[in-house]
Design a protein around this motif. Structure first.
Motif, PDB file in Angstrom:
ATOM      1  N   GLU A 153     -30.727  71.397  -0.496  1.00 11.28           N
ATOM      2  CA  GLU A 153     -31.074  70.166  -1.196  1.00 11.28           C
ATOM      3  C   GLU A 153     -30.014  69.098  -0.988  1.00 11.28           C
ATOM      4  N   GLY A 154     -28.765  69.542  -0.886  1.00 10.98           N
ATOM      5  CA  GLY A 154     -27.697  68.592  -0.591  1.00 10.98           C
ATOM      6  C   GLY A 154     -27.786  68.062   0.823  1.00 10.98           C
ATOM      7  N   ALA A 155     -28.145  68.963   1.764  1.00  9.83           N
ATOM      8  CA  ALA A 155     -28.218  68.569   3.172  1.00  9.83           C
ATOM      9  C   ALA A 155     -29.378  67.622   3.447  1.00  9.83           C
ATOM     10  N   PHE A 156     -30.518  67.835   2.739  1.00 15.16           N
ATOM     11  CA  PHE A 156     -31.702  67.013   2.978  1.00 15.16           C
ATOM     12  C   PHE A 156     -31.986  66.062   1.820  1.00 15.16           C
ATOM     13  N   SER A 157     -30.961  65.731   1.063  1.00 16.09           N
ATOM     14  CA  SER A 157     -31.133  64.866  -0.091  1.00 16.09           C
ATOM     15  C   SER A 157     -31.634  63.495   0.327  1.00 16.09           C
ATOM     16  N   LYS A 158     -32.344  62.835  -0.599  1.00 11.37           N
ATOM     17  CA  LYS A 158     -32.833  61.483  -0.350  1.00 11.37           C
ATOM     18  C   LYS A 158     -31.692  60.461  -0.364  1.00 11.37           C
ATOM     19  N   GLU A 159     -30.540  60.887  -0.905  1.00  6.94           N
ATOM     20  CA  GLU A 159     -29.410  59.974  -0.945  1.00  6.94           C
ATOM     21  C   GLU A 159     -28.871  59.753   0.471  1.00  6.94           C
ATOM     22  N   LYS A 160     -28.687  58.499   0.834  1.00  7.18           N
ATOM     23  CA  LYS A 160     -28.163  58.171   2.147  1.00  7.18           C
ATOM     24  C   LYS A 160     -26.638  58.160   2.083  1.00  7.18           C
ATOM     25  N   THR A 161     -26.023  58.944   2.932  1.00  4.03           N
ATOM     26  CA  THR A 161     -24.575  59.092   2.931  1.00  4.03           C
ATOM     27  C   THR A 161     -24.017  58.689   4.280  1.00  4.03           C
ATOM     28  N   MET A 162     -22.856  58.071   4.255  1.00  2.00           N
ATOM     29  CA  MET A 162     -22.188  57.723   5.505  1.00  2.00           C
ATOM     30  C   MET A 162     -21.843  58.988   6.285  1.00  2.00           C
ATOM     31  N   PRO A 163     -21.923  58.937   7.603  1.00  6.12           N
ATOM     32  CA  PRO A 163     -21.531  60.104   8.395  1.00  6.12           C
ATOM     33  C   PRO A 163     -20.030  60.358   8.283  1.00  6.12           C
ATOM     34  N   THR A 164     -19.630  61.583   8.498  1.00  5.19           N
ATOM     35  CA  THR A 164     -18.213  61.940   8.396  1.00  5.19           C
ATOM     36  C   THR A 164     -17.568  62.114   9.765  1.00  5.19           C
ATOM     37  N   GLU A 165     -18.311  61.760  10.789  1.00  2.12           N
ATOM     38  CA  GLU A 165     -17.752  61.789  12.144  1.00  2.12           C
ATOM     39  C   GLU A 165     -18.494  60.786  13.016  1.00  2.12           C
ATOM     40  N   THR A 166     -17.840  60.380  14.082  1.00  2.00           N
ATOM     41  CA  THR A 166     -18.461  59.389  14.963  1.00  2.00           C
ATOM     42  C   THR A 166     -19.579  60.017  15.777  1.00  2.00           C
ATOM     43  N   ARG A 167     -20.584  59.209  16.087  1.00  2.00           N
ATOM     44  CA  ARG A 167     -21.662  59.683  16.949  1.00  2.00           C
ATOM     45  C   ARG A 167     -21.311  59.408  18.410  1.00  2.00           C
ATOM     46  N   GLU A 168     -21.890  60.207  19.263  1.00  2.60           N
ATOM     47  CA  GLU A 168     -21.610  60.043  20.701  1.00  2.60           C
ATOM     48  C   GLU A 168     -22.147  58.693  21.192  1.00  2.60           C
ATOM     49  N   LEU A 169     -21.325  58.018  21.965  1.00  5.89           N
ATOM     50  CA  LEU A 169     -21.710  56.724  22.532  1.00  5.89           C
ATOM     51  C   LEU A 169     -22.307  56.942  23.921  1.00  5.89           C
ATOM     52  N   LYS A 170     -23.507  56.413  24.121  1.00  9.66           N
ATOM     53  CA  LYS A 170     -24.131  56.532  25.440  1.00  9.66           C
ATOM     54  C   LYS A 170     -23.344  55.736  26.480  1.00  9.66           C
ATOM     55  N   LYS A 171     -22.868  54.587  26.047  1.00  7.30           N
ATOM     56  CA  LYS A 171     -22.036  53.744  26.912  1.00  7.30           C
ATOM     57  C   LYS A 171     -20.736  53.456  26.165  1.00  7.30           C
ATOM     58  N   PRO A 172     -19.713  54.270  26.377  1.00  7.58           N
ATOM     59  CA  PRO A 172     -18.467  54.171  25.607  1.00  7.58           C
ATOM     60  C   PRO A 172     -17.794  52.796  25.666  1.00  7.58           C
ATOM     61  N   ASP A 173     -18.043  52.046  26.733  1.00  2.00           N
ATOM     62  CA  ASP A 173     -17.396  50.744  26.866  1.00  2.00           C
ATOM     63  C   ASP A 173     -18.334  49.581  26.546  1.00  2.00           C
ATOM     64  N   ASP A 174     -19.457  49.898  25.936  1.00  2.00           N
ATOM     65  CA  ASP A 174     -20.404  48.849  25.540  1.00  2.00           C
ATOM     66  C   ASP A 174     -20.078  48.437  24.102  1.00  2.00           C
ATOM     67  N   ILE A 175     -19.470  47.274  23.944  1.00  2.00           N
ATOM     68  CA  ILE A 175     -19.047  46.831  22.620  1.00  2.00           C
ATOM     69  C   ILE A 175     -20.228  46.593  21.690  1.00  2.00           C
ATOM     70  N   HIS A 176     -21.378  46.227  22.241  1.00  2.00           N
ATOM     71  CA  HIS A 176     -22.567  45.994  21.417  1.00  2.00           C
ATOM     72  C   HIS A 176     -23.062  47.306  20.791  1.00  2.00           C
ATOM     73  N   GLU A 177     -22.992  48.399  21.561  1.00  2.00           N
ATOM     74  CA  GLU A 177     -23.396  49.698  21.023  1.00  2.00           C
ATOM     75  C   GLU A 177     -22.436  50.145  19.921  1.00  2.00           C
ATOM     76  N   ILE A 178     -21.148  49.967  20.139  1.00  2.59           N
ATOM     77  CA  ILE A 178     -20.149  50.333  19.134  1.00  2.59           C
ATOM     78  C   ILE A 178     -20.370  49.520  17.868  1.00  2.59           C
ATOM     79  N   TYR A 179     -20.609  48.231  18.053  1.00  2.00           N
ATOM     80  CA  TYR A 179     -20.845  47.322  16.919  1.00  2.00           C
ATOM     81  C   TYR A 179     -22.053  47.775  16.099  1.00  2.00           C
ATOM     82  N   GLN A 180     -23.155  48.116  16.766  1.00  2.00           N
ATOM     83  CA  GLN A 180     -24.375  48.540  16.075  1.00  2.00           C
ATOM     84  C   GLN A 180     -24.173  49.868  15.349  1.00  2.00           C
TER      85      GLN A 180
END
Length: 240
Positions: A100-127
């Protein structure tokens, strides 16, 4: 229009709630049936023992002994079921608490960065920063879009990368602080040890014992039902 990820979590959470409700209903029905069977078994043994001479006129000693053994087996297996069901429910509740904690309706900030498809694309990092942490670095993006040297552009990219990592680390630390607080409250309220608290909040907690006690529940209630039905069949076919 919500993201597919959020839709999937919402659907899973809804399914989890329905599964939990169905489980509670089915378990309560099984428990009621078992109480009736054990009650009839106890009553049956009491009648046979108290009126053995009258009953012996219609049934042989061998039949009566068989009936008593089966009724006793029905009672014992019923007791085993209640005990194993209690342990099963304890493990089930621990796992449901985690799910219930894992699938809770509460939206929580991630605790780790997501993989960047284009690591040097500043627009992707910004989004990613904006979507995950609700931080707007539009001023940095505007500076990047202005005429700059390659070295300056790289600086802004590295800066947003470092901010993305910093926010993820901050989120992880906030989650740990909250987690420690919740564990502390449980520990104080129930007098749990640190080992018990960590076990309750463990991600892979109790799955083995859930299966074990679930199988014991299934076997014991089956034995209880078969024993009781066998008594009815034996008494019906050997009357007289």
């Amino acid at each position: 229009m919500e993201r597919p990820f959020d839709t999937r979590l919402r659907q899973t959470y809804g399914t989890l709630e329905k599964t939990k409700a169905n489980f509670i209903f089915n378990f309560s029905q099984n428990d009621k049936i078992l109480v009736w069977i054990v009650g009839f078994s106890v009553t049956g043994i009491s009648l046979i023992v108290s009126k053995i001479s009258d009953i012996a006129e219609n049934y042989s000693d061998c039949i009566l002994k068989t009936v008593l053994i089966l009724l006793t087996a029905s009672i014992i297996s019923g007791i085993i079921y209640r005990f194993s069901a209690l342990l099963f429910l304890t493990k089930y509740q621990n796992i449901m608490f985690y799910l219930e904690g894992a699938f809770s309706k509460e939206k929580t900030m991630p605790t780790e960065t997501r993989e960047l498809k284009k690591p040097d694309d500043i627009h992707e990092i910004y989004q990613k920063i904006k979507a995950d942490f609700d931080h707007d670095y539009e001023d940095v993006l505007n500076l990047y879009n202005q005429p700059q040297t390659d070295e300056s552009k790289k600086y802004y990219i590295d800066y947003l990368k470092s901010e993305y990592q910093r926010l993820a680390e901050w989120s992880a630390s906030e989650y740990k602080i909250a987690d420690d607080y919740v564990k502390g409250v449980f520990k104080t309220a129930f007098g749990f040890t640190d080992k018990k608290i960590n076990k309750i909040f463990s991600k892979n907690n109790d799955s083995f014992y859930l299966k074990l006690w679930g199988r014991i529940c299934g076997i014991s209630i089956t034995v209880c039902l078969i024993s009781f039905v066998s008594v009815l069949i034996i008494l019906a076919f050997n009357y007289g």
